[in-house]
Design an enzyme around this catalytic site. Structure first.
Site, mmCIF file in Angstrom:
data_model
loop_
_atom_site.group_PDB
_atom_site.id
_atom_site.type_symbol
_atom_site.label_atom_id
_atom_site.label_comp_id
_atom_site.label_asym_id
_atom_site.label_seq_id
_atom_site.Cartn_x
_atom_site.Cartn_y
_atom_site.Cartn_z
ATOM 1 N N ILE A 71 0.837 -1.197 0.000
ATOM 2 C CA ILE A 71 0.000 0.000 0.000
ATOM 3 C C ILE A 71 0.870 1.245 0.000
ATOM 4 O O ILE A 71 1.979 1.247 0.538
ATOM 5 C CB ILE A 71 -0.970 -0.011 1.208
ATOM 6 N N CYS A 72 0.373 2.287 -0.656
ATOM 7 C CA CYS A 72 1.006 3.604 -0.643
ATOM 8 C C CYS A 72 -0.120 4.622 -0.523
ATOM 9 O O CYS A 72 -1.162 4.315 0.040
ATOM 10 C CB CYS A 72 1.859 3.813 -1.900
ATOM 11 N N ARG A 73 0.063 5.805 -1.035
ATOM 12 C CA ARG A 73 -1.004 6.805 -0.955
ATOM 13 C C ARG A 73 -2.114 6.512 -1.960
ATOM 14 O O ARG A 73 -3.286 6.581 -1.635
ATOM 15 C CB ARG A 73 -0.448 8.215 -1.176
ATOM 16 N N GLY A 92 -1.763 3.920 -4.811
ATOM 17 C CA GLY A 92 -1.661 2.651 -5.523
ATOM 18 C C GLY A 92 -0.593 2.629 -6.594
ATOM 19 O O GLY A 92 -0.323 1.589 -7.185
ATOM 20 N N MET A 151 -3.840 4.383 0.624
ATOM 21 C CA MET A 151 -4.324 4.978 1.866
ATOM 22 C C MET A 151 -5.394 6.035 1.615
ATOM 23 O O MET A 151 -6.232 6.280 2.480
ATOM 24 C CB MET A 151 -3.168 5.559 2.678
#
Length: 188
Positions: free
Chosen positions: A146-148, A150, A175
């Site tokens: 996961i990141c901010r 995708g 996120m």
């Protein structure tokens, strides 16, 4: 370098390709992650091949030798040359966490982003450190990257697949989608 969106990349790409979507921080991540001595072939949506090449040239990547004529569709039926990956939405990840499934959430955002809020129990490994620390990624349980948004998590997934890992899932929307769904975060 596959420059298409995460869904297209997951559905199929050239075996061993980096995924760095044009819609994300393309120049930043290609410059930080690619081996500048290796030739680069671009996989792009029709009409975007030159954009990818120009954006890399602007940051000094002058090893682009061409692009896949016809895009990914030109090789989509070549099982020997194609790989796929898995995308999941935040609702699916939430269900798995709530059910107590054994899994790891691997957060590849920057330290500041992680400290501002993350999924409880997430392992933090910033994308910029992944090449030197990839051996820390668990191999025996499903890993949800996961990141901010995708983008970085899909880039991380593409690298980890190159290292032989196959227990990987990219969390679509990252996120941002997690927060929009009203799911709680932990702060460091």
């Amino acid at each position: 370098v596959d420059t298409r969106e995460a869904g297209d990349f997951a559905a199929g790409t050239i075996r061993g390709a980096w995924h760095v979507p044009l819609s994300g921080s393309f120049a930043t991540w290609t410059g930080a992650l690619l081996d500048l001595d290796k030739p680069v072939v671009v996989v792009a949506d029709a009409g975007r091949e030159e954009e990818a090449t120009v954006r890399m040239a602007r940051i000094g990547i002058d090893t682009v030798v061409g692009y896949l004529d016809g895009g990914f569709a030109a090789v989509a039926d070549r099982a020997d040359a194609v790989q796929t990956s898995r995308n999941v939405d935040v609702a699916t990840l939430r269900q798995k966490i709530d059910a107590g499934e054994q899994l790891v959430v691997l957060d590849v955002r920057t330290p500041g982003e992680f400290e501002a809020g993350h999924i409880d129990g997430a392992q933090h490994l910033p994308l910029i450190q992944l090449q030197s620390r990839w051996s820390e990624v668990p191999k025996d349980v499903p890993v949800y990257l996961i990141c901010r948004s995708g983008h970085r998590s899909s880039t991380a997934l593409s690298y980890l697949v190159q290292q032989g890992l196959d227990n990987l899932n990219n969390v679509l929307g990252g996120m941002s989608a997690w927060s929009e769904a009203g799911t709680a975060c932990s702060n460091a």
